[in-house]
Design a protein around this motif. Structure first.
Motif, PDB file in Angstrom:
ATOM      1  N   GLY A  68       0.925  -0.795  -0.050  1.00 56.98           N
ATOM      2  CA  GLY A  68      -0.137  -0.204  -0.284  1.00 56.98           C
ATOM      3  C   GLY A  68       1.047   1.172   0.084  1.00 56.98           C
ATOM      4  N   THR A  69       0.544   1.764   0.984  1.00 58.98           N
ATOM      5  CA  THR A  69       0.938   3.304   1.035  1.00 58.98           C
ATOM      6  C   THR A  69       2.555   3.570   1.791  1.00 58.98           C
ATOM      7  N   LEU A  70       3.206   2.259   2.742  1.00 54.70           N
ATOM      8  CA  LEU A  70       4.281   1.960   1.973  1.00 54.70           C
ATOM      9  C   LEU A  70       4.948   1.973   1.456  1.00 54.70           C
ATOM     10  N   LEU A  71       5.059   0.941   0.188  1.00 52.39           N
ATOM     11  CA  LEU A  71       5.221   0.611  -0.471  1.00 52.39           C
ATOM     12  C   LEU A  71       5.411   1.828  -1.617  1.00 52.39           C
ATOM     13  N   GLN A  72       4.839   2.595  -1.532  1.00 52.81           N
ATOM     14  CA  GLN A  72       4.135   3.665  -3.032  1.00 52.81           C
ATOM     15  C   GLN A  72       5.970   4.313  -2.182  1.00 52.81           C
ATOM     16  N   LEU A  73       5.564   4.467  -0.845  1.00 55.14           N
ATOM     17  CA  LEU A  73       6.411   6.162  -0.501  1.00 55.14           C
ATOM     18  C   LEU A  73       7.730   5.651  -0.672  1.00 55.14           C
ATOM     19  N   LEU A  74       8.221   4.069  -0.643  1.00 58.28           N
ATOM     20  CA  LEU A  74       9.778   3.087  -0.383  1.00 58.28           C
ATOM     21  C   LEU A  74       9.927   3.586  -1.557  1.00 58.28           C
ATOM     22  N   ARG A  75       8.455   3.521  -3.013  1.00 58.91           N
ATOM     23  CA  ARG A  75       9.207   3.658  -4.354  1.00 58.91           C
ATOM     24  C   ARG A  75      10.042   5.079  -4.484  1.00 58.91           C
ATOM     25  N   SER A  76       9.606   5.773  -3.799  1.00 56.18           N
ATOM     26  CA  SER A  76      10.155   6.829  -3.892  1.00 56.18           C
ATOM     27  C   SER A  76      11.317   7.849  -3.205  1.00 56.18           C
ATOM     28  N   VAL A  77      11.459   7.370  -2.374  1.00 57.69           N
ATOM     29  CA  VAL A  77      12.275   7.705  -1.341  1.00 57.69           C
ATOM     30  C   VAL A  77      13.537   7.185  -1.214  1.00 57.69           C
TER      31      VAL A  77
ATOM     32  N   PRO B 142      14.236   3.896  -3.889  1.00 57.66           N
ATOM     33  CA  PRO B 142      13.607   2.880  -4.505  1.00 57.66           C
ATOM     34  C   PRO B 142      14.962   1.214  -5.151  1.00 57.66           C
ATOM     35  N   GLU B 143      15.659   1.499  -4.431  1.00 59.71           N
ATOM     36  CA  GLU B 143      16.793   0.677  -4.430  1.00 59.71           C
ATOM     37  C   GLU B 143      16.153  -0.775  -3.583  1.00 59.71           C
ATOM     38  N   LEU B 144      15.752  -0.216  -2.170  1.00 63.43           N
ATOM     39  CA  LEU B 144      14.942  -1.541  -1.806  1.00 63.43           C
ATOM     40  C   LEU B 144      14.407  -2.149  -2.348  1.00 63.43           C
ATOM     41  N   VAL B 145      13.336  -1.455  -3.604  1.00 66.28           N
ATOM     42  CA  VAL B 145      12.057  -2.354  -4.011  1.00 66.28           C
ATOM     43  C   VAL B 145      12.784  -3.373  -5.136  1.00 66.28           C
ATOM     44  N   ARG B 146      11.710  -4.649  -4.612  1.00 69.51           N
ATOM     45  CA  ARG B 146      12.477  -6.036  -5.145  1.00 69.51           C
ATOM     46  C   ARG B 146      10.743  -6.507  -6.273  1.00 69.51           C
ATOM     47  N   GLY B 147       9.805  -6.019  -5.539  1.00 71.26           N
ATOM     48  CA  GLY B 147       8.902  -6.215  -6.709  1.00 71.26           C
ATOM     49  C   GLY B 147       7.148  -5.907  -5.362  1.00 71.26           C
ATOM     50  N   ASP B 148       6.032  -6.150  -6.653  1.00 72.69           N
ATOM     51  CA  ASP B 148       4.987  -5.810  -5.138  1.00 72.69           C
ATOM     52  C   ASP B 148       4.391  -6.244  -4.367  1.00 72.69           C
ATOM     53  N   ASN B 149       4.635  -8.262  -4.591  1.00 72.99           N
ATOM     54  CA  ASN B 149       4.953  -8.686  -3.643  1.00 72.99           C
ATOM     55  C   ASN B 149       5.911  -9.820  -2.619  1.00 72.99           C
TER      56      ASN B 149
ATOM     57  N   ASN C   1      19.532   2.185   3.731  1.00 73.74           N
ATOM     58  CA  ASN C   1      19.793   0.864   4.038  1.00 73.74           C
ATOM     59  C   ASN C   1      20.092   0.771   5.631  1.00 73.74           C
ATOM     60  N   ASN C   2      20.199   1.851   6.056  1.00 73.28           N
ATOM     61  CA  ASN C   2      20.201   1.850   8.040  1.00 73.28           C
ATOM     62  C   ASN C   2      19.071   1.972   8.161  1.00 73.28           C
ATOM     63  N   ILE C   3      18.190   2.234   7.591  1.00 76.58           N
ATOM     64  CA  ILE C   3      16.328   2.464   8.327  1.00 76.58           C
ATOM     65  C   ILE C   3      15.366   1.635   8.082  1.00 76.58           C
ATOM     66  N   CYS C   4      15.554   0.582   6.834  1.00 75.06           N
ATOM     67  CA  CYS C   4      14.628   0.300   6.009  1.00 75.06           C
ATOM     68  C   CYS C   4      15.383  -1.306   5.369  1.00 75.06           C
ATOM     69  N   SER C   5      16.291  -1.197   5.454  1.00 73.11           N
ATOM     70  CA  SER C   5      17.280  -2.551   4.207  1.00 73.11           C
ATOM     71  C   SER C   5      16.655  -3.617   5.317  1.00 73.11           C
ATOM     72  N   PRO C   6      15.445  -4.512   4.814  1.00 69.01           N
ATOM     73  CA  PRO C   6      15.849  -5.956   4.935  1.00 69.01           C
ATOM     74  C   PRO C   6      16.765  -7.160   5.025  1.00 69.01           C
ATOM     75  N   ASP C   7      17.878  -6.786   5.510  1.00 73.34           N
ATOM     76  CA  ASP C   7      18.576  -7.338   6.057  1.00 73.34           C
ATOM     77  C   ASP C   7      19.602  -6.417   6.959  1.00 73.34           C
ATOM     78  N   GLN C   8      18.723  -5.738   7.810  1.00 74.57           N
ATOM     79  CA  GLN C   8      19.034  -4.501   9.330  1.00 74.57           C
ATOM     80  C   GLN C   8      20.275  -5.453   9.008  1.00 74.57           C
ATOM     81  N   SER C   9      20.624  -6.841  10.053  1.00 71.48           N
ATOM     82  CA  SER C   9      20.352  -7.153  11.151  1.00 71.48           C
ATOM     83  C   SER C   9      21.912  -8.013  11.150  1.00 71.48           C
ATOM     84  N   LEU C  10      22.713  -7.394   9.402  1.00 73.69           N
ATOM     85  CA  LEU C  10      23.815  -8.388   8.579  1.00 73.69           C
ATOM     86  C   LEU C  10      24.164  -7.299   9.306  1.00 73.69           C
TER      87      LEU C  10
END
Length: 744
Positions: free
Chosen positions: A66-75, A77-84, A125-134
């Motif tokens: 939803g809104t989170l994914l849409q905003l992520l594309r703007s702020v 975009p490197e972290l977007v992998r696909g809609d699902n 990457n610091n705040i939103c990366s899905p691999d943040q713990s690495l």
């Protein structure tokens, strides 16, 4: 810049060793180190940007929709992998706060989009990366209770691991970005006490993570890790490949050398015919002398903007300029104005010099030149820039900036005097008073003296003092580096083209008077372009005569728009004797250094004169043949290339002559290189072929290396400061030199 997986892969080993199990026990792809917001940091009292700290969370990343994914594309975009398939370790509130921070940094770094994006990518990457713990290790947190009584664990400090290469690349993309408002470097505002001069990658990141910098909501300890480079495996494949290649080349050159030595006349005739035939192409050679074409690439941003401007507004104006200073520091004087008080006047601001300057401008205004191609006489009004009457300009409409324009270039106005009473004091006012008033109020149509003269120029526009005067003392404001003596810029528009100017300046103490003629510019295909070139040539002649006539008391410097092009042509013509002498010196050196002398009467025989002549002929043939061929295919050249390429190829060709001949001589003389002696039953042709096989592979590899280097210079591209676009004529040299290098 690499995305988060690349970061994680670079530092995973170090992170696993350094992890604090009680706060971040899991270091795994797809896991977070913190998530959501836990209010303000109780340890930060002053913050310019209101932001919250994250909550401790060492669980799986959340799906973005939803809104989170849409905003992520703007702020981010490197972290977007696909809609699902897009997972993140931040909430919509965190991403919204990140968007504000990215926008703030963007205003500072907007001059370089790549820098702005790299900087934003760090925090994405610091705040939103899905691999943040690495690459994140939480080291400190505080317990807090919400107004609803919910217990939370707020992160107030964490370690962030980056590869040294990644961080250095981000820093290097930003370190040379400038702030237009101050003229300084943007990094000055992003490195704390160190400023741009002492800033490093580590200091830059440390400042970003300092909770006391007024922007960071919590403490971040950036750790930079270098990748360990595994030693190159030892093996015989590369060695065997090199040996096989060398043997193959040696065999080819042995056969080639034997063939050429056995058929010298046909080889010389064919080579001469090919060289002469290609050299005929030089009859169609097009020489480029336009500095714009010489030093800027057609596809560069500057050229595209210039083309846009020229298309919509016409070519930008041309300028001719004269700078007059007093020789031997003529003494100044103090003038007591009854209206404006006491002012110091420099030696160059005297009635005598102003009269001489008027004399020069009258000569230039009346200067005319006959254009043979057009069969007409051209005067200043035919080609001058007249902003207030462009359709049918008269001489009075021409845009001329000079200090005498405060008197409308009128001798009568310059000589005017009047009596004026101010309070109880009565005195005489003259050009001094008018000048003092006009340099401080250049837009006035009437001064406050009884002279009642206008400050506007004869053509109707203002003359700003920092354009007509130079070398005046004052407090400098504007671009960084503005200090000492300021020389005015050129311009006839409402916004002068100056990088820096003086505030509260003493213009009457100026050490230089600057006269600027603004001329219309025309495309080179327009016949009027010849008009303006011819008048500029006449301008140079008139000013040169003025310089000679006033050499005793004035120092006169001058230039026209065509001066740079003229200077390129002049210096190139002057280098022709040097070109000839260098070839003669190399000829003599080859003839003498490679000779084997046994008696004086045999000097001409043993001095290798024929070898030297042949070597020079081969070098010249390679130069002319390559230039002729490229001229036939329509590639223009320049006089600069004609200077550089022959010298470069002469050095390469002479070096090859020495290598081959000395290899043959040393071996034939029974020296230590026994492999080049004539073997039993070996003919002279076979001997020459074997000697060539020994040295030609290294010559070929050297030539190929030169070709590659020059082609890299031709194809290389860059960005601002470190990324200046290549110039076409600079690149034209690399296009020619590979052909010439192989020809030698």
């Amino acid at each position: 810049m690499a995305a988060s997986p690349a970061l994680a892969g670079a530092v995973l080993g170090a992170l696993l060793a350094l992890a604090a199990p009680q706060l971040t026990p899991i270091h795994r792809a797809g896991y977070c180190a913190f998530y959501d917001e836990c209010g303000r940091n109780p340890e930060v009292n002053v913050s310019l940007v209101s932001s919250n700290v994250p909550c401790l969370y060492n669980g799986p990343a959340h799906l973005a929709t939803g809104t989170l994914l849409q905003l992520l594309r703007s702020v981010c975009p490197e972290l977007v992998r696909g809609d699902n398939d897009t997972r993140v370790c931040c909430t919509l509130q965190q991403l919204t706060a990140l968007q504000v921070s990215v926008a703030l940094s963007g205003t500072v770094l907007a001059r370089c989009p790549s820098c702005s994006r790299n900087f934003a990518n760090l925090y994405c990457n610091n705040i939103c990366s899905p691999d943040q713990s690495l690459f994140t290790n939480v080291t400190r947190m505080v317990n807090r209770t919400t107004v609803l009584g919910v217990q939370q664990e707020a992160v107030v400090e964490y370690q962030c691991f980056y590869s040294q290469r990644y961080a250095d690349a981000a820093f290097n993309s930003c370190k040379d970005v400038r702030l237009p408002a101050t003229g300084g470097y943007a990094i000055d505002t992003m490195c704390g006490i160190y400023g741009a001069r002492l800033c490093t990658t580590q200091r830059w990141l440390d400042f970003q993570g300092d909770k006391n910098n007024g922007l960071a909501p919590l403490q971040i300890d950036f750790q930079l890790k270098k990748k360990k480079v595994a030693p190159a495996p030892r093996g015989g494949c590369a060695v065997r490949l090199g040996t096989c290649s060398h043997r193959f080349l040696a065999d080819v050159f042995r056969r080639w050398g034997t063939l050429v030595a056995g058929h010298p006349v046909p080889v010389l005739v064919v080579a001469a015919v090919v060289a002469v035939g290609l050299s005929v192409g030089m009859m169609t050679l097009q020489l480029t002398t336009d500095p714009v074409e010489l030093w800027s690439a057609p596809g560069s941003q500057a050229r595209q903007e210039k083309a846009f401007y020229d298309e919509h507004f016409g070519p930008f104006m041309r300028t001719c300029q004269v700078i007059v200073t007093a020789r031997d520091q003529r003494p100044g004087a103090t003038y007591n104005s009854v209206v404006l008080g006491a002012k110091n006047f420099s030696g160059v601001l005297s009635a005598e010099v102003l009269e001489a300057l008027l004399e020069l401008q009258e000569q230039l205004t009346g200067a005319s030149v006959w254009v043979e191609e057009e069969g007409r006489e051209v005067t200043l009004q035919d080609i001058c820039y007249a902003p207030l009457n462009p359709s049918e300009p008269s001489l009075a409409d021409c845009c001329i900036n000079s200090v005498t324009q405060y008197f409308q270039n009128n001798r009568t106005h310059l000589a005017m005097e009047a009596t004026q009473t101010v309070g109880k004091e009565t005195g005489t006012v003259d050009w001094h008073d008018h000048l003092i008033y006009c340099v401080n109020s250049p837009l006035s149509f009437k001064d406050i003296t009884t002279l009642e003269l206008s400050c506007m120029a004869e053509y109707g526009g203002p003359v700003f003092p920092y354009i007509a005067l130079g070398g005046y003392p004052g407090e400098w404001v504007g671009a960084v580096g503005c200090h000492g003596v300021q020389w005015g810029a050129v311009g006839c528009s409402g916004v002068p083209w100056v990088l820096c100017r003086a505030a509260d300046s003493e213009y009457t103490q100026a050490e230089a008077l600057i006269v600027t003629y603004s001329l219309n510019n025309f495309p080179r295909s327009d016949p009027r372009h010849k008009w303006v070139l011819s008048w500029e040539q006449r301008f140079l002649e008139v000013v040169r005569d003025f310089q000679r006539n006033h050499s005793q008391n004035l120092s006169v410097s001058f230039m026209a728009e065509r001066s740079l092009e003229d200077e390129i042509n002049r210096t190139t013509g002057e280098d022709i004797p040097v070109f000839a002498v260098s070839y003669l010196v190399v000829f003599a050196y080859i003839a003498l250094a490679l000779g084997e002398y046994t008696a004086w009467r045999r000097v001409l025989v043993e001095s290798k004169v024929t070898l030297a002549l042949g070597g020079i002929a081969v070098v010249l043939g390679a130069v002319f043949a390559s230039m002729g061929f490229l001229a036939l295919v329509g590639l223009p050249s320049s006089l600069i290339i004609l200077e550089v390429v022959p010298f470069l190829v002469l050095a390469v060709g002479a070096d090859n002559i020495f290598i081959f001949v000395q290899e043959y001589q040393v071996g034939a003389a029974g020296g230590p290189w026994r492999q080049s002696q004539r073997e039993p039953g070996e003919t002279r042709e076979q001997h020459i072929g074997r000697v060539l096989a020994q040295v030609a592979p290294s010559m070929l590899l050297c030539s190929i290396s030169e070709v590659i280097c020059f082609l890299l210079g031709e194809w290389g591209q860059g960005c601002p400061r470190h990324h200046a676009p290549k110039g076409p004529r600079v690149a034209a040299g690399p296009r020619r030199t590979p052909m010439v290098s192989l020809g030698c």
